[in-house]
Design an enzyme around this catalytic site. Structure first.
Site, PDB file in Angstrom:
ATOM      1  N   GLY A   1      39.566  33.341  42.633  1.00 21.45           N
ATOM      2  CA  GLY A   1      38.159  33.717  42.501  1.00 21.45           C
ATOM      3  C   GLY A   1      38.135  35.134  41.972  1.00 21.45           C
ATOM      4  O   GLY A   1      38.435  36.066  42.702  1.00 21.45           O
ATOM      5  N   HIS A   2      37.859  35.269  40.681  1.00 21.52           N
ATOM      6  CA  HIS A   2      37.908  36.592  40.029  1.00 21.52           C
ATOM      7  C   HIS A   2      36.483  37.000  39.678  1.00 21.52           C
ATOM      8  O   HIS A   2      35.815  36.327  38.887  1.00 21.52           O
ATOM      9  CB  HIS A   2      38.780  36.545  38.774  1.00 21.52           C
ATOM     10  CG  HIS A   2      40.217  36.269  39.084  1.00 21.52           C
ATOM     11  ND1 HIS A   2      41.186  36.170  38.115  1.00 21.52           N
ATOM     12  CD2 HIS A   2      40.861  36.092  40.264  1.00 21.52           C
ATOM     13  CE1 HIS A   2      42.357  35.937  38.693  1.00 21.52           C
ATOM     14  NE2 HIS A   2      42.176  35.878  39.997  1.00 21.52           N
TER      15      HIS A   2
ATOM     16  N   GLN B   1      46.032  35.424  42.332  1.00 23.43           N
ATOM     17  CA  GLN B   1      46.649  35.732  43.627  1.00 23.43           C
ATOM     18  C   GLN B   1      47.344  37.104  43.565  1.00 23.43           C
ATOM     19  O   GLN B   1      46.877  37.962  42.835  1.00 23.43           O
ATOM     20  CB  GLN B   1      47.614  34.610  44.051  1.00 23.43           C
ATOM     21  CG  GLN B   1      46.920  33.296  44.404  1.00 23.43           C
ATOM     22  CD  GLN B   1      46.586  32.426  43.214  1.00 23.43           C
ATOM     23  OE1 GLN B   1      47.420  32.161  42.374  1.00 23.43           O
ATOM     24  NE2 GLN B   1      45.360  31.968  43.137  1.00 23.43           N
TER      25      GLN B   1
ATOM     26  N   ASP C   1      42.850  39.227  45.536  1.00 23.46           N
ATOM     27  CA  ASP C   1      41.522  39.850  45.649  1.00 23.46           C
ATOM     28  C   ASP C   1      41.562  41.364  45.508  1.00 23.46           C
ATOM     29  O   ASP C   1      40.755  42.085  46.107  1.00 23.46           O
ATOM     30  CB  ASP C   1      40.849  39.456  46.977  1.00 23.46           C
ATOM     31  CG  ASP C   1      40.769  37.949  47.139  1.00 23.46           C
ATOM     32  OD1 ASP C   1      40.579  37.270  46.112  1.00 23.46           O
ATOM     33  OD2 ASP C   1      40.909  37.461  48.271  1.00 23.46           O
TER      34      ASP C   1
ATOM     35  N   LYS D   1      41.386  42.119  40.332  1.00 28.90           N
ATOM     36  CA  LYS D   1      42.017  41.813  39.033  1.00 28.90           C
ATOM     37  C   LYS D   1      40.963  41.439  38.002  1.00 28.90           C
ATOM     38  O   LYS D   1      41.018  41.874  36.849  1.00 28.90           O
ATOM     39  CB  LYS D   1      43.009  40.636  39.190  1.00 28.90           C
ATOM     40  CG  LYS D   1      44.158  40.922  40.135  1.00 28.90           C
ATOM     41  CD  LYS D   1      45.028  39.699  40.343  1.00 28.90           C
ATOM     42  CE  LYS D   1      44.357  38.573  41.076  1.00 28.90           C
ATOM     43  NZ  LYS D   1      44.008  38.845  42.479  1.00 28.90           N
TER      44      LYS D   1
END
Ligand code: GDP
Ligand code: IMO
Ligand code: MG
Length: 432
Positions: A40-41, A225, A13, A16
């Site tokens: 979750g990007h 990650q 988080d 990225k």
């Protein structure tokens, strides 16, 4: 022929997605190389945040081809849902724009059940996973009973493959109450449906990507990650089940190390972590809540509140080493506005010793006390700053000190989630 790897330098988080979305303006291809729908990007599309889970963060650029590499574990249901929800926003997803590796492994419905069952089995086993079935899918891959995306091309062979995987899971299924046990034919039918829908996207991405690299295409490899969650280098066992670091970009895409031209580490101006595991600079009580609210630190996949704390230079220096970072992108500097003083952890104290390197044992990290350096803060909001020169002197000083402590040039500083909020630092190395 630039091939740039982008990796998280903390516990995920770091921003990225936003950074890849910005860099993708100049990219021909963006590749996810590990992880699964646990990621979750967030990218901003038409002024609104969109959380991507399996689809690479280049997808909003019409000229960019996105690739789900062989190292990713693909939950076909999650992927089809994501394709549908992106399409409803007007982002067109076609086989010309999205290629899925035939070598990527499939997450089946019972991988999610296995993940959840382990999490609920008792506190000793609990890792605080995202329950997306990612760990159990990688277990099957390494145990050589997995089903791969390419198997969907041969429906007549799928049943036999599923049978092997099914037999492997018998002990688990038998322990479930009868009405919760999955049904073989229902799972097979579901897979055959997905096979029809995904067929056009399935590609030998290893060959395709190497051809594109040889043709001089500009390629971004997007990590999920972060280094602290890497199965080898992270805070084991409180990690995810893949190599999130730069080496994983090669094994997860088929592009060899000799083709990688640079490695960009992404780090937040502070630290967050979701789930269990050691976190030396974690804040507590109101201090933690304040940082969480200022940074809006809630998971993009699970909505869980993220644990928050000061920047840990020991962790990020370690990340720069194991990833071979050629540059860093520092994100969310704007969040630190308003603190009279800002802190950086420069080393750990453990049982009377000073540790300047990241220890392998999680229990040591649980016990360490961070040694902080305190710098003067700044009051001015940064979100409207559009150049490095416009940043307050104390904000610049903080960034320069981080750079010195980490030992890698900081190329960009972000002051908001939008592309226009990424400020180039003067004299920084070019990322491409
Ligand atoms: P990822 O998993 O590394 O892609 O990061 P996430 O998307 O899970 O979390 C990063 C969050 O911070 C997202 O909501 C982004 O929109 C947001 N973000 C990224 N960069 C910045 C920044 O520089 N400032 C602020 N305020 N938000 C940012
Ligand atoms: P992005 O790509 C933050 C964490 C989980 C848990 C551990 C193992 O958005 O940075 P898993 O479901 O992978 O088996 O969970 O890893 N985790 C993440 N934390 N960001 C992520 O992804 C994460 N993906 C997994 O919270 O602690
Ligand atoms: Mg995230």
């Amino acid at each position: 022929m630039p091939v740039v790897v982008v990796v998280g330098a903390q516990w995920g988080d770091e921003g990225k997605g936003a950074m890849v979305d910005t860099l993708a303006e100049d990219a021909d291809i963006v590749v996810r190389f590990q992880g699964g729908a646990n990621a979750g990007h967030t990218v901003i599309y038409k002024g609104k945040p969109v959380a991507l889970h399996l689809i690479p963060s280049g997808i909003t650029h019409e000229h960019t081809v996105c690739v789900i590499g062989n190292g990713v574990v693909v939950d076909p249901k999650a992927l089809l849902d994501e394709i549908e929800s992106l399409s409803s926003l007007g982002i067109s997803i076609t086989p010309e724009r999205l290629k899925i590796s035939d070598r990527a492994h499939l997450t089946l419905p019972y991988h999610r059940m296995l993940d959840a069952a382990r999490e609920m089995a008792g506190s000793r086993l609990r890792l605080g996973t995202t329950r997306r079935g990612v760990g159990p899918t990688y277990v099957d891959k390494v145990d050589r009973v997995g089903i791969r995306v390419g198997d969907l091309k041969f429906p007549e062979r799928l049943e036999a493959k599923l049978r092997i995987n099914w037999e492997h899971k018998q002990a688990f299924f038998n322990a479930l109450p009868p009405d919760e046990r999955p049904d073989f034919n229902a799972v097979l039918d579901e897979l055959l449906r997905y096979a029809d829908l995904l067929q056009p996207y399935i590609t030998d991405t290893v060959t395709w990507l190497n051809e594109q690299a040889n043709a001089g295409k500009r390629i971004l490899l997007e990590g999920a990650q972060g280094t602290g969650l890497d199965v080898d280098f992270g805070t084991y066992p409180f990690v995810t089940s893949s190599n999130t670091t730069a080496g994983g970009a090669c094994t997860g895409s088929g592009l060899p190390p000799t083709k990688i031209t640079s490695v960009l580490g992404i780090a937040k101006a502070y630290t967050t972590r979701v789930g269990e595991g050691p976190f030396p600079t974690e804040l507590h009580g109101e201090e933690q809540v304040k940082l969480r609210e200022k940074g809006r630190e809630y998971g993009a996949t699970t909505g869980r509140p993220r644990r928050c704390g000061w920047f840990d230079a020991v962790l990020v220096r370690y990340a720069a080493t194991v990833n071979g970072c050629t540059a860093l992108a520092l994100t969310k500097l704007d969040v630190l506005s308003g603190y009279p003083e800002v802190k950086i952890c420069v080393a750990y104290r453990w049982r009377g010793e000073t540790l300047t390197t990241f220890p392998a044992e999680s229990f040591v990290l649980e016990e360490v006390e961070p040694i902080y350096e305190t710098l003067p803060g700044w009051d001015e909001p940064l979100s409207e700053c559009r150049s490095w020169e416009k940043l307050p002197a104390n904000a610049q000083r903080f960034v320069m000190r981080l750079q010195e402590l980490v030992g890698v040039p900081i190329a960009t500083v972000s002051v908001g989630p939008e592309r226009s909020c990424v400020l180039m630092k003067p004299d920084a190395p070019s990322i491409w």
